[in-house]
Design a protein around this motif. Structure first.
Motif, PDB file in Angstrom:
ATOM      1  N   ASP A  44       0.831  -1.200   0.000  1.00  0.00           N
ATOM      2  CA  ASP A  44       0.000   0.000   0.000  1.00  0.00           C
ATOM      3  C   ASP A  44       0.869   1.255   0.000  1.00  0.00           C
ATOM      4  OD1 ASP A  44      -2.617   1.277   0.172  1.00  0.00           O
ATOM      5  OD2 ASP A  44      -1.992   1.902   2.168  1.00  0.00           O
ATOM      6  N   HIS A  71      -0.789  -2.941  -6.848  1.00  0.00           N
ATOM      7  CA  HIS A  71      -2.231  -3.146  -6.665  1.00  0.00           C
ATOM      8  C   HIS A  71      -2.580  -4.635  -6.767  1.00  0.00           C
ATOM      9  CE1 HIS A  71      -3.160   1.027  -6.435  1.00  0.00           C
ATOM     10  NE2 HIS A  71      -2.924   1.312  -7.706  1.00  0.00           N
ATOM     11  N   LYS A  73      -0.820  -7.145  -5.765  1.00  0.00           N
ATOM     12  CA  LYS A  73      -0.513  -7.795  -4.501  1.00  0.00           C
ATOM     13  C   LYS A  73      -1.684  -7.685  -3.517  1.00  0.00           C
ATOM     14  CE  LYS A  73       4.543  -7.479  -4.456  1.00  0.00           C
ATOM     15  NZ  LYS A  73       4.799  -8.912  -4.192  1.00  0.00           N
ATOM     16  N   GLN A  74      -2.458  -6.629  -3.641  1.00  0.00           N
ATOM     17  CA  GLN A  74      -3.604  -6.412  -2.758  1.00  0.00           C
ATOM     18  C   GLN A  74      -4.921  -6.850  -3.410  1.00  0.00           C
ATOM     19  OE1 GLN A  74      -2.378  -2.159  -2.274  1.00  0.00           O
ATOM     20  NE2 GLN A  74      -2.654  -2.576  -0.086  1.00  0.00           N
ATOM     21  N   GLU A  75      -4.788  -7.450  -4.601  1.00  0.00           N
ATOM     22  CA  GLU A  75      -5.950  -7.955  -5.350  1.00  0.00           C
ATOM     23  C   GLU A  75      -6.979  -6.848  -5.619  1.00  0.00           C
ATOM     24  OE1 GLU A  75      -7.509 -11.519  -3.613  1.00  0.00           O
ATOM     25  OE2 GLU A  75      -5.597 -12.587  -3.794  1.00  0.00           O
ATOM     26  N   GLU A  76      -6.472  -5.664  -5.883  1.00  0.00           N
ATOM     27  CA  GLU A  76      -7.332  -4.533  -6.256  1.00  0.00           C
ATOM     28  C   GLU A  76      -7.441  -4.517  -7.782  1.00  0.00           C
ATOM     29  OE1 GLU A  76      -6.360  -1.558  -2.509  1.00  0.00           O
ATOM     30  OE2 GLU A  76      -5.134  -1.385  -4.321  1.00  0.00           O
TER      31      GLU A  76
END
Length: 302
Positions: A44, A71, A73-76
């Motif tokens: 983030d 992004h 990595k954060q599944e956004e």
């Protein structure tokens, strides 16, 4: 103002603007390098730095790609897709940018926030820019399957294998589709070809043996089915869901042989109920757990 003086002022202004752009590009790279060092532990925070870097230099497609991967990595997935839209505008020849955009759109389609149709174009663009990018054929085949075009799915899954015959998961996807379409002979051929390319320890071998067991089950070839299930058990990861699945598959098969292999069946089915029929997993294995208990009782194991 004389013409010469006017031109000189213009040159000075242009030079100053150029220096400013150059400074911003350098600052963008420095900021992106800082983000690189923290993206693994703080995606983030890294994303915020990459975002600032793209504003400093909105022409650097590599920074946009790094932002997209943060992004990811954060599944956004919506942010991944929109960021890669910008990256592909700047650098349309980078096939991996198209692939990652297609993947992000596909993940959104899985959640039913968009249609699978939207992920076709990025995968097609990926192939257009790199005809040897096997993953793009594989995922495009998957998208065609979700949009009910089995023929195009078969074609692209086959091309994935042609472009990278050492990737065993491609064979599993193609064989599974053949099997579901009723082409068991073709499925068997693909799975046997997979085993000729697979290296010892390949994590996808479990799926290959399991699918081949299903082919033999449909054909009524019990001995071959048992042999493939046993091969699947031999390569199943000890700490993964496969190890639970094979206890059920092989244990229930042993229990229903004529004559049954009682002790092996009881041992495996009890192992299955111990691992799958308690706690949070129990609900998802409700039918299998009930059947396992019935089979164990029938074999005299309780």
């Amino acid at each position: 103002m004389k013409l010469g003086a006017f031109l000189m002022v213009g040159l000075v202004a242009a030079s100053a603007a150029g220096l400013g752009c150059s400074r911003h590009r350098q600052e963008a790279v420095i900021l992106a390098n800082q983000a690189d060092k923290e993206v693994a532990v703080n995606p983030d925070g890294a994303a915020n730095k990459y975002e600032q870097a793209t504003k400093l230099d909105p022409t650097n497609h590599r920074i946009f790609f790094k932002l997209a991967m943060a992004h990811k990595k954060q599944e956004e997935w919506d942010k991944v897709a929109s960021t890669l839209s910008r990256a592909t505008q700047i650098a349309p020849k980078f096939a991996n940018y198209w692939f990652e955009r297609g993947w992000a759109l596909e993940q959104q389609a899985k959640k039913k926030t968009i249609s699978y149709e939207e992920s076709k174009e990025p995968y097609q663009k990926c192939i257009e820019n790199d005809p040897n990018f096997a993953d793009c054929y594989s995922q495009l085949g998957n998208v065609y399957l979700w949009t009910d075009d089995e023929q195009k799915a078969l074609e692209n899954l086959t091309k994935a294998i042609e472009h990278n015959p050492n990737e065993i998961r491609y064979y599993a996807a193609l064989a599974d589709l053949y099997s579901r379409l009723g082409y068991t002979k073709e499925a068997e051929q693909v799975l046997k070809e997979a085993m000729s390319f697979a290296k010892p320890g390949d994590k996808y071998l479990f799926g290959i043996h399991s699918l081949l067991a299903s082919v033999y089950q449909d054909r009524g070839s019990t001995a071959e089915m048992v042999s493939e299930l046993e091969a699947a058990k031999a390569v199943a990861p000890t700490d993964g869901p496969e190890s639970v699945q094979i206890l059920w598959s092989l244990g229930s098969t042993y229990a229903t042989l004529d004559p049954p292999r009682k002790q092996e069946a009881i041992q495996m089915l009890k192992g299955f109920t111990t691992r799958a029929c308690k706690g949070s997993k129990a609900a998802s294995f409700k039918t299998e757990c009930e059947t396992a208990n019935t089979l164990v009782a029938r074999l005299g194991g309780q």
